[in-house]
Scaffold this active site. Sequence first.
Site, PDB file in Angstrom:
ATOM      1  N   GLU A  81     -24.759  10.096  -8.637  1.00 17.76           N
ATOM      2  CA  GLU A  81     -23.908   9.853  -9.800  1.00 17.76           C
ATOM      3  C   GLU A  81     -24.589   8.861 -10.756  1.00 17.76           C
ATOM      4  O   GLU A  81     -24.601   9.051 -11.962  1.00 17.76           O
ATOM      5  CB  GLU A  81     -22.573   9.293  -9.305  1.00 17.76           C
ATOM      6  CG  GLU A  81     -21.529   9.071 -10.380  1.00 17.76           C
ATOM      7  CD  GLU A  81     -20.238   8.492  -9.794  1.00 17.76           C
ATOM      8  OE1 GLU A  81     -20.198   8.206  -8.580  1.00 17.76           O
ATOM      9  OE2 GLU A  81     -19.282   8.310 -10.570  1.00 17.76           O
ATOM     10  N   ASP A  86     -16.042   3.636 -18.195  1.00 19.22           N
ATOM     11  CA  ASP A  86     -14.770   2.993 -17.849  1.00 19.22           C
ATOM     12  C   ASP A  86     -14.782   1.465 -17.843  1.00 19.22           C
ATOM     13  O   ASP A  86     -13.933   0.834 -18.445  1.00 19.22           O
ATOM     14  CB  ASP A  86     -14.322   3.458 -16.465  1.00 19.22           C
ATOM     15  CG  ASP A  86     -14.226   4.964 -16.365  1.00 19.22           C
ATOM     16  OD1 ASP A  86     -14.422   5.659 -17.377  1.00 19.22           O
ATOM     17  OD2 ASP A  86     -13.935   5.452 -15.257  1.00 19.22           O
TER      18      ASP A  86
HETATM   19  C1  2M8 Z   1     -15.441   8.300 -14.094  1.00 18.92           C
HETATM   20  O1  2M8 Z   1     -14.093   8.109 -14.521  1.00 18.92           O
HETATM   21  C2  2M8 Z   1     -12.977   8.385 -13.647  1.00 18.92           C
HETATM   22  C3  2M8 Z   1     -11.716   8.216 -14.494  1.00 18.92           C
HETATM   23  O2  2M8 Z   1     -11.725   9.160 -15.522  1.00 18.92           O
HETATM   24  C4  2M8 Z   1     -12.911   7.487 -12.433  1.00 18.92           C
HETATM   25  O3  2M8 Z   1     -13.623   6.482 -12.352  1.00 18.92           O
HETATM   26  O4  2M8 Z   1     -12.114   7.789 -11.526  1.00 18.92           O
HETATM   27  C5  2M8 Z   1     -16.332   8.087 -15.328  1.00 18.92           C
HETATM   28  O5  2M8 Z   1     -17.673   7.974 -14.944  1.00 18.92           O
HETATM   29  C6  2M8 Z   1     -16.144   9.235 -16.319  1.00 18.92           C
HETATM   30  O6  2M8 Z   1     -17.048   9.133 -17.380  1.00 18.92           O
HETATM   31  C7  2M8 Z   1     -16.314  10.588 -15.635  1.00 18.92           C
HETATM   32  O7  2M8 Z   1     -15.979  11.618 -16.526  1.00 18.92           O
HETATM   33  C8  2M8 Z   1     -15.453  10.706 -14.362  1.00 18.92           C
HETATM   34  C9  2M8 Z   1     -15.760  11.957 -13.551  1.00 18.92           C
HETATM   35  O8  2M8 Z   1     -17.148  12.081 -13.341  1.00 18.92           O
HETATM   36  O9  2M8 Z   1     -15.652   9.569 -13.512  1.00 18.92           O
END
Ligand code: 2M8
Length: 458
Positions: free
Chosen positions: A426, A191
């Site tokens: 994470e 992101d």
């Molecule tokens: C993160 O992205 C989400 C938005 O999609 C967020 O920050 O709220 C990223 O690390 C993405 O790659 C990942 O798929 C998601 C859920 O783990 O979190």
Amino acid sequence: MSAEVGPARVGGTAVARTCGPADLAGLRRIAIDTLDSNWEHDHTVPSRTLYPHQWSWDSAFMAIGLAQIRPERAWTELDSLFRAQWADGRVPHIVFNPALRVGSYFPGPELWGSATAEGAPAVHTSGLVQPPVHALAALLAYRRAPGQASLTALRRLYPALVAQQRYLAGRRDVAGDGLVCVVHPWESGLDNSPAWDEPMAAVPAEAAVMRAYRRHDTAHADAAHRPTDLDYARYLAIVAAYREHGYTDRGLAERHPFLVECPLFNAAYGGAEHALAEIAVLTGADPGPHRVHAARITEALVRRLYDPGSGTFQPRDLRTDRLLGARTVLGLTPLILPDLPARHVDALVVEATSARFGIAGRMDRPLPSHDRTAPDFEPLRYWRGPSWLNVGWLVRRGLAAHGHPDLAAGLRESMIGLVAGAGCHEYFHPDTGVGLGSPAFAWTAALLLDLLADGPAR
Ligand code: 2M8
């Protein structure tokens, strides 16, 4: 079985550790428990706190890990995601669980408004996509758990996986160059990578707009580790621009504020055609068209995204038609393409083993998500430096496939060492190995299971 893992550096001290069979069994148990506790009726949530819905590429990674321990869940996971596929073939990046209260994630279904978009499924989803690693996941899940039930599942998924690729080829090849473009940094999966700083800076937005919203992420994670309010203001502005047009892709080139060809997304796109060719062979379909398409994607990736000056792949900003110079880990991911030409593989190995990324047969620090020698390297902030298992897992596969077993083994040991030292976090501090973000993160668990099952050299 024993494995040298690490050295994981915990609290700034290098801790070289050797995991014996008991440690490895313990790690496996932790990973299984994490996947079990994140299981939610037909999918795995990335994190119960930060991300309580279903995410697209997360589900693909889950399926890879679940195939080893609960194969039926691997297929349920992919089936539930593809039930939310739009009529045009797009696989949404978030599928919202209707049972959760309003405000359990931001931006939630009310902001996306998918219900009024043409071709959206009955369930609420986002309108974006994520890297298409699902065909690879389905193939690997089958290989981990071969048999009639898995073959039936592959047959069921195959047309949906083909439609996913058709959407990308037909609607997202904005430049007409054989590559697909992402319309939002969230589509890249990385992101707030420094790769997006330049195109993001061109998106008009004020951090103050965030006063009108309540961010959910900063209630569950340290704000200093997350994207900034200005990042979020821009994320929302880009979503609004896409939503205004009902998430249609016609005319994107003329109107959309963020249009980038990403090396990871396109490597996944090409990798999907390679995987589909193998799935076609298994299911009695014709692999030929997939092989032809795969070769075209690799050729386009090399032609459009390889930068001979730096010897790595870089995203291309379609609004300026320029390569974006930041040397992030995204540049290494075309290694997953089996037909990447040898000279590009060699160049990426130079980049991977440089001080920027430090991949080695014995790694003294984890693989970072951004060039650790860059002035904007931030070891704590999300995709701007920290170490992530999914990207490392992809790079390791590529190194192994292209004849670098020693580097692949070093990266594997380093990743196992991270989880041994800090748990299924994470992401991890790229110097100390300290666990960051959500502590019970599902793709870390799933991919750890895959790493443990593979020998060091595979
Ligand atoms: C993160 O992205 C989400 C938005 O999609 C967020 O920050 O709220 C990223 O690390 C993405 O790659 C990942 O798929 C998601 C859920 O783990 O979190």
